[in-house]
Design an enzyme around this catalytic site. Structure first.
Site, mmCIF file in Angstrom:
data_model
loop_
_atom_site.group_PDB
_atom_site.id
_atom_site.type_symbol
_atom_site.label_atom_id
_atom_site.label_comp_id
_atom_site.label_asym_id
_atom_site.label_seq_id
_atom_site.Cartn_x
_atom_site.Cartn_y
_atom_site.Cartn_z
ATOM 1 N N GLY A 87 0.823 -1.216 0.000
ATOM 2 C CA GLY A 87 0.000 0.000 0.000
ATOM 3 C C GLY A 87 0.847 1.251 0.000
ATOM 4 O O GLY A 87 2.052 1.146 -0.162
ATOM 5 N N GLY A 89 -2.834 1.574 -1.161
ATOM 6 C CA GLY A 89 -3.461 1.344 -2.452
ATOM 7 C C GLY A 89 -4.650 2.228 -2.731
ATOM 8 O O GLY A 89 -5.038 2.430 -3.882
ATOM 9 N N ARG A 90 -5.265 2.721 -1.652
ATOM 10 C CA ARG A 90 -6.465 3.543 -1.891
ATOM 11 C C ARG A 90 -6.668 4.573 -0.788
ATOM 12 O O ARG A 90 -7.793 4.975 -0.520
ATOM 13 C CB ARG A 90 -7.693 2.674 -2.022
ATOM 14 C CG ARG A 90 -7.894 1.730 -0.851
ATOM 15 C CD ARG A 90 -9.210 1.036 -0.965
ATOM 16 N NE ARG A 90 -9.305 -0.017 0.034
ATOM 17 C CZ ARG A 90 -10.398 -0.682 0.284
ATOM 18 N NH1 ARG A 90 -11.501 -0.404 -0.379
ATOM 19 N NH2 ARG A 90 -10.411 -1.628 1.186
ATOM 20 N N LYS A 105 -10.095 7.579 2.126
ATOM 21 C CA LYS A 105 -9.943 6.184 1.711
ATOM 22 C C LYS A 105 -10.966 5.883 0.624
ATOM 23 O O LYS A 105 -12.166 6.079 0.850
ATOM 24 C CB LYS A 105 -10.162 5.283 2.933
ATOM 25 C CG LYS A 105 -10.070 3.794 2.652
ATOM 26 C CD LYS A 105 -10.079 3.013 3.960
ATOM 27 C CE LYS A 105 -10.184 1.523 3.724
ATOM 28 N NZ LYS A 105 -10.217 0.764 4.993
ATOM 29 N N ASP A 117 -8.648 -0.972 -7.874
ATOM 30 C CA ASP A 117 -9.252 0.196 -8.526
ATOM 31 C C ASP A 117 -9.159 1.458 -7.666
ATOM 32 O O ASP A 117 -9.641 2.519 -8.072
ATOM 33 C CB ASP A 117 -10.722 -0.100 -8.884
ATOM 34 C CG ASP A 117 -11.557 -0.492 -7.670
ATOM 35 O OD1 ASP A 117 -11.046 -0.381 -6.527
ATOM 36 O OD2 ASP A 117 -12.712 -0.900 -7.859
ATOM 37 N N GLY A 118 -8.609 1.316 -6.472
ATOM 38 C CA GLY A 118 -8.455 2.494 -5.608
ATOM 39 C C GLY A 118 -9.747 2.954 -4.958
ATOM 40 O O GLY A 118 -9.787 3.991 -4.298
ATOM 41 N N ARG A 168 -10.771 9.615 7.209
ATOM 42 C CA ARG A 168 -10.290 9.154 8.513
ATOM 43 C C ARG A 168 -9.331 10.182 9.117
ATOM 44 O O ARG A 168 -8.652 10.914 8.388
ATOM 45 C CB ARG A 168 -9.515 7.836 8.365
ATOM 46 C CG ARG A 168 -10.206 6.798 7.527
ATOM 47 C CD ARG A 168 -9.586 5.436 7.698
ATOM 48 N NE ARG A 168 -8.307 5.251 7.025
ATOM 49 C CZ ARG A 168 -7.741 4.057 6.835
ATOM 50 N NH1 ARG A 168 -8.340 2.970 7.283
ATOM 51 N NH2 ARG A 168 -6.584 3.946 6.218
ATOM 52 N N ASP A 244 0.424 -5.185 8.042
ATOM 53 C CA ASP A 244 0.171 -3.873 7.436
ATOM 54 C C ASP A 244 -1.086 -3.232 8.020
ATOM 55 O O ASP A 244 -1.360 -2.064 7.723
ATOM 56 C CB ASP A 244 0.043 -3.980 5.913
ATOM 57 C CG ASP A 244 -1.056 -4.935 5.489
ATOM 58 O OD1 ASP A 244 -1.050 -6.086 5.958
ATOM 59 O OD2 ASP A 244 -1.934 -4.531 4.701
ATOM 60 N N ASP A 254 -7.894 0.100 10.045
ATOM 61 C CA ASP A 254 -8.351 -0.712 8.913
ATOM 62 C C ASP A 254 -9.472 -1.671 9.290
ATOM 63 O O ASP A 254 -9.279 -2.874 9.457
ATOM 64 C CB ASP A 254 -7.183 -1.479 8.269
ATOM 65 C CG ASP A 254 -6.383 -0.574 7.349
ATOM 66 O OD1 ASP A 254 -6.629 0.651 7.343
ATOM 67 O OD2 ASP A 254 -5.510 -1.081 6.628
HETATM 68 P P1 AMP Z 1 -6.276 -4.642 3.106
HETATM 69 O O1 AMP Z 1 -6.085 -6.112 2.965
HETATM 70 O O2 AMP Z 1 -7.691 -4.162 2.896
HETATM 71 O O3 AMP Z 1 -5.663 -4.104 4.353
HETATM 72 O O4 AMP Z 1 -5.481 -3.999 1.898
HETATM 73 C C1 AMP Z 1 -4.121 -4.228 1.659
HETATM 74 C C2 AMP Z 1 -3.615 -3.159 0.748
HETATM 75 O O5 AMP Z 1 -4.318 -3.222 -0.486
HETATM 76 C C3 AMP Z 1 -3.819 -1.761 1.305
HETATM 77 O O6 AMP Z 1 -2.702 -0.986 1.016
HETATM 78 C C4 AMP Z 1 -4.998 -1.243 0.560
HETATM 79 O O7 AMP Z 1 -4.945 0.148 0.390
HETATM 80 C C5 AMP Z 1 -4.883 -1.972 -0.760
HETATM 81 N N1 AMP Z 1 -6.194 -2.106 -1.366
HETATM 82 C C6 AMP Z 1 -7.276 -2.711 -0.868
HETATM 83 N N2 AMP Z 1 -8.323 -2.584 -1.695
HETATM 84 C C7 AMP Z 1 -7.884 -1.862 -2.745
HETATM 85 C C8 AMP Z 1 -8.478 -1.365 -3.932
HETATM 86 N N3 AMP Z 1 -9.756 -1.575 -4.220
HETATM 87 N N4 AMP Z 1 -7.701 -0.674 -4.782
HETATM 88 C C9 AMP Z 1 -6.404 -0.441 -4.526
HETATM 89 N N5 AMP Z 1 -5.789 -0.876 -3.425
HETATM 90 C C10 AMP Z 1 -6.511 -1.568 -2.547
HETATM 91 MG MG MG Z 2 -5.195 -2.561 5.291
#
Ligand code: AMP
Ligand code: MG
Length: 488
Positions: A87, A89-90, A105, A117-118, A168, A244, A254
């Site tokens: 990340g 990522g979004r 976010k 897709d962010g 946030r 993370d 998160d």
């Molecule tokens: P998470 O498992 O939700 O904690 O996400 C892990 C990483 O993937 C984080 O850096 C998020 O920002 C990224 N991420 C989750 N969903 C998306 C999305 N739809 N587009 C881009 N990045 C994403």
């Molecule tokens: Mg996360």
């Protein structure tokens, strides 16, 4: 600006991508206070530009200009396996007001979006919003949520849904994964910058420590050990305790497929993608400790700046052992308070464990039970205590209640005082999945009143609110198992 690592391999200027026709879905006036936003009578910002800012459509209000929005890079371990770069990522950091970083976010792709897709969908954004504010009101450290802004913009998940952006707030969004990222690249100078920044802004007490980086590591462990003890005490399951998703300043961060326990099942799994139960309720403390071990690995090069490799390892190992002590002490103290005990006796742990075993065996509602327990009177005939009706094995709960009353008498407990103390630690209202689900389904039909109602209720979870009694009772059998997936 708090996040100021040098170089564009640590963070990049990232402009949000606009969404069409944004509208407020939810707004927290309490969170708005933190950043000094001026609000109108209707509880929304007086400056209409804030809707556009929280949508990711603008960077300027009448009084604020966010000149250099950022996304940062981090890596981490997911489900126990090194996953490399992850990340942000979004999430885009707009800037800082009154010591709070403002992050949006779901405002579109960043340089670190990988295949994503962010975006974020309305469903998950409402869950994050409500739970952030609920956790804060429960007294548990957490990132805050200022708002959810919706749009009709379609977003594909398992089905087509619509986009939302959650704003946030936190003093820092730095995660364990930020350290792991630079450690994996053996980038010692960035690791140092990150550690120095945390010490300067969030752990100033480490400046005077003989070894500031060791001090920092210990403090991060302590905050997260206390945090997870608080989760256990309110029956909160995070759902995705990847490294993370662990904050470097000890915040709950998160919110994904989280869940509060309804029925007490020690091995409850709230994330239906977590088939092995790695992140089950009873494993959370051990997993948090595991995440601190990941952090210790990332800290190793920092300690090697002032120690030889062997000493650095043994200092970190020793510091890591402190986690279990802080966790156990905090957990015991919280559960004593939940039982209304004001003194500490050796047998208390056994008393607490016997109760939890009985609750597990009879699948007793966690929140409801502790709240009701406060009304027990020391001289009461056990047969008339209503909470015993929730247990299948009456003989063992009767024995427990009798021991409990004896224990209360041993410290000359005063019923009314104890009741008041218990009701200030055992919430009457938590964010139950089925209630969040109802609010989400209404919001998907453009009725946001249930989200607002839950926000108000959960902002004062220890108060009686007799008009909301139905929100305090365990879910009906057909709504017990709302399944929550990782997709968000
Ligand atoms: P998470 O498992 O939700 O904690 O996400 C892990 C990483 O993937 C984080 O850096 C998020 O920002 C990224 N991420 C989750 N969903 C998306 C999305 N739809 N587009 C881009 N990045 C994403
Ligand atoms: Mg996360």
């Amino acid at each position: 600006m708090a996040f100021t690592l040098s170089g564009d391999d640590a963070c990049r200027i990232t402009f949000p991508s606009p969404i069409p026709n944004p509208y407020w879905v939810a707004f927290s006036a309490r969170a708005a206070k933190l950043i000094g936003l001026e609000l109108s009578q209707n509880g929304l910002p007086s400056d209409p530009e804030w809707l556009q800012i929280c949508a990711g459509n603008s960077l300027t209000s009448a009084t604020h200009r966010f000149a250099s929005p950022l996304s940062t890079v981090y890596s981490g371990h997911q489900f126990g396996v090194w996953a490399g770069q992850l990340g942000d990522g979004r999430a885009i950091l707009l800037g800082e007001l009154r010591g709070q970083e403002i992050q949006i976010k779901g405002a579109g792709k960043t340089p670190y979006s990988r295949m994503g897709d962010g975006r974020a969908v309305l469903r998950s954004s409402i869950r994050e919003f409500l739970c952030s504010e609920a956790m804060h009101a429960l007294g548990i450290p957490t990132t805050r949520a200022l708002s959810v802004v919706g749009s009709e913009m379609p977003v594909r998940r398992e089905t087509m849904e619509t986009a939302a952006v959650c704003t946030r707030l936190a003093p820092s969004f730095i995660r364990i994964g930020h350290f792991e990222h630079f450690a994996s690249l053996q980038d010692i100078s960035r690791l140092r910058e990150l550690a120095d920044l945390l010490i300067r802004d969030h752990y100033p007490e480490c400046q005077d420590h003989k070894h500031p980086y060791l001090g920092l590591f210990k403090h991060i462990c302590t905050r997260n050990a206390k945090l997870v003890a608080h989760w256990q005490a309110v029956g909160f399951c995070h759902g995705v305790l990847n490294s993370d998703n662990i904050s470097a300043i000890g915040l709950t961060i998160d919110y994904g497929p989280f869940g509060f326990l309804d029925q007490f099942q020690i091995d409850h799994i709230c994330n239906h993608s977590d088939q092995g139960g790695r992140y089950a309720y009873h494993r959370q403390p051990q997993i948090m400790h595991w995440n601190m071990a990941c952090l210790a690995n990332a800290f190793l090069p920092l300690l090697e700046l002032s120690h030889d490799a062997k000493d650095a390892q043994s200092l970190l190992r020793e510091a890591l052992e402190g986690f279990a002590i802080v966790y156990a002490t905090t957990w015991q103290s919280l559960f004593r308070q939940k039982l209304g005990l004001s003194t500490s006796q050796d047998e208390d742990i056994h008393l607490i464990e016997r109760l939890l075993q009985a609750m597990h065996d009879s699948k007793v509602d966690f929140t409801h039970f502790f709240r009701q327990l406060s009304y027990v009177q020391q001289t009461q005939d056990i047969q008339t205590i209503s909470v015993r009706d929730n247990f299948i094995d009456r003989e063992s709960i009767d024995k427990w209640l009798s021991d409990y009353m004896y224990r209360l008498q041993s410290e000359n407990s005063i019923d009314e005082e104890r009741q008041r103390a218990m009701n200030s630690i055992n919430p009457k209202y938590i964010l139950r999945n089925h209630q969040a689900q109802i609010a989400i389904e209404r919001a998907q039909q453009h009725d946001f009143s249930e989200v607002q109602k839950l926000l108000e209720l959960l902002s004062n979870p220890f108060d009686e609110h007799i008009e909301f009694e139905e929100y305090a009772i365990p879910p009906p059998a057909n709504l017990e198992k709302v399944e929550v997936s990782c997709s968000s």
